[in-house]
Design a protein around this motif. Structure first.
Motif, mmCIF file in Angstrom:
data_model
loop_
_atom_site.group_PDB
_atom_site.id
_atom_site.type_symbol
_atom_site.label_atom_id
_atom_site.label_comp_id
_atom_site.label_asym_id
_atom_site.label_seq_id
_atom_site.Cartn_x
_atom_site.Cartn_y
_atom_site.Cartn_z
ATOM 1 N N ARG A 156 -0.747 -3.669 -7.544
ATOM 2 C CA ARG A 156 -1.215 -4.023 -6.414
ATOM 3 C C ARG A 156 -2.064 -4.945 -6.394
ATOM 4 N NH1 ARG A 156 -1.491 1.339 -3.608
ATOM 5 N NH2 ARG A 156 -3.087 1.229 -4.430
ATOM 6 N N SER A 191 -1.150 1.690 -7.739
ATOM 7 C CA SER A 191 -2.612 0.348 -7.259
ATOM 8 C C SER A 191 -2.478 -0.978 -8.731
ATOM 9 C CB SER A 191 -3.866 1.546 -8.141
ATOM 10 O OG SER A 191 -3.962 2.411 -8.916
ATOM 11 N N GLN A 241 0.772 -0.930 0.289
ATOM 12 C CA GLN A 241 0.089 -0.162 -0.141
ATOM 13 C C GLN A 241 1.291 1.304 -0.075
ATOM 14 O OE1 GLN A 241 -3.060 0.801 -0.177
ATOM 15 N NE2 GLN A 241 -3.892 -1.461 -0.296
#
Length: 226
Positions: A148, A145, A140
Motif C-alpha cells: 500500500r 501495508s 486496503q
C-alpha cells in the motif's frame, strides 16, 4: 443574436472560468498548514485548486484522525455539497502555498447546466476520483501495508500521468503516509528504509521514486510483499 450566443458557447474556456473572479466565484490564497474548511462546517461551495496541494482529513466520533486524500492543482474538492450534504465531511488543509477558486453551489450548478465543456471537465474529475476511491478500497482490503505504501508513493509521484514522475515534496511526513495507508509511522519508516536500500526510491531532501518500484508492484516481487 443567435449567432452571437452560439459563438459565446464555443468560446467558453473552463480554465479561464476557474481562474477568474466572477459571479459566485472568489479566489483565495492559503499558506502552509492553513485550514480551508473544517469538518462539520456548512457545505455551500465547491473548490478548485489552481496552485499547490491540500490534504483531506476526517476525525471519527472517537477522536481518531485519518488522512483520506492528498489533492493537487487541477482538482476539485468540496463537491459533496452538490449531492445534498449540508455539512463538510472532512477538514481540508493546505500542504504548501495554495491558491483555490471557491464557486458557490448556485454558480456551480448553473454552470454545469449551461456549459457542456465545463460539465465534461467536472465529470472527468468525478470519474477519476471514483476510480481512485475504488482502487484505495481494494488496496486496503487485499494488499499488505508495504505494498500500500509503494502504491501511494507511485500515486504521489504522478506515475502513469503525462511527463516524467515528479519528486515528492518533503512536507509529506511519515505520519501522514502512515495515516493514509492505515499503519504506524514506525512501519512506514522501516519500509522507506527498505525501499531505499533496494534502490526503489532515493531521498535527498525530496523523495525520488524510481521505475523499479513500479516494476516491483506490478510483478509482485518478494521484496514488496509483507
Amino acid at each position: 443574436m443567435r449567432r452571437t450566443k452560439k459563438a459565446q458557447k464555443i468560446l467558453f474556456d473552463p480554465a479561464a472560468f476557474l481562474a477568474k473572479v466572477g459571479a459566485g466565484k472568489t479566489i483565495s490564497t492559503f499558506g502552509k498548514n492553513e485550514i480551508i474548511f473544517s469538518q462539520g462546517e456548512a457545505a455551500d461551495a465547491v473548490f478548485y485548486i489552481q496552485k499547490g496541494r491540500i490534504k483531506l482529513t476526517v476525525i471519527s466520533a472517537q477522536g481518531k484522525e485519518a488522512v483520506v486524500a492528498i489533492m493537487d492543482a487541477g482538482q476539485f474538492f468540496g463537491e459533496g455539497c452538490l449531492n445534498g450534504h449540508p455539512l463538510r465531511m472532512a477538514t481540508t488543509t493546505a500542504l504548501d502555498d495554495t491558491v483555490v477558486t471557491k464557486i458557490s453551489k448556485a454558480a456551480m450548478t448553473a454552470t454545469l447546466h449551461s456549459e457542456q465543456k465545463f460539465s465534461e471537465l467536472f465529470m472527468a474529475y468525478l470519474l477519476t476520483r471514483n476510480s481512485r476511491i475504488e482502487e484505495d478500497l481494494v488496496d486496503q482490503l487485499f494488499n499488505s501495508s508495504e505494498k500500500r505504501l509503494a502504491r501511494l508513493l507511485l500515486l504521489l509521484a504522478n506515475f502513469g500521468k503525462e511527463g516524467s514522475p515528479q519528486p515528492i515534496q518533503p512536507n509529506i511526513s511519515q505520519e501522514t503516509l502512515a495515516e493514509m495507508i492505515g499503519t504506524t509511522r514506525s512501519r512506514v519508516s522501516f519500509f522507506m528504509n527498505k525501499f531505499r536500500k533496494l534502490g526503489l526510491i532515493s531521498y535527498n531532501g525530496k523523495i525520488e521514486v524510481h521505475n523499479a518500484l513500479l516494476s516491483a508492484v506490478l510483478h509482485d516481487k518478494p521484496e514488496i510483499q509483507g
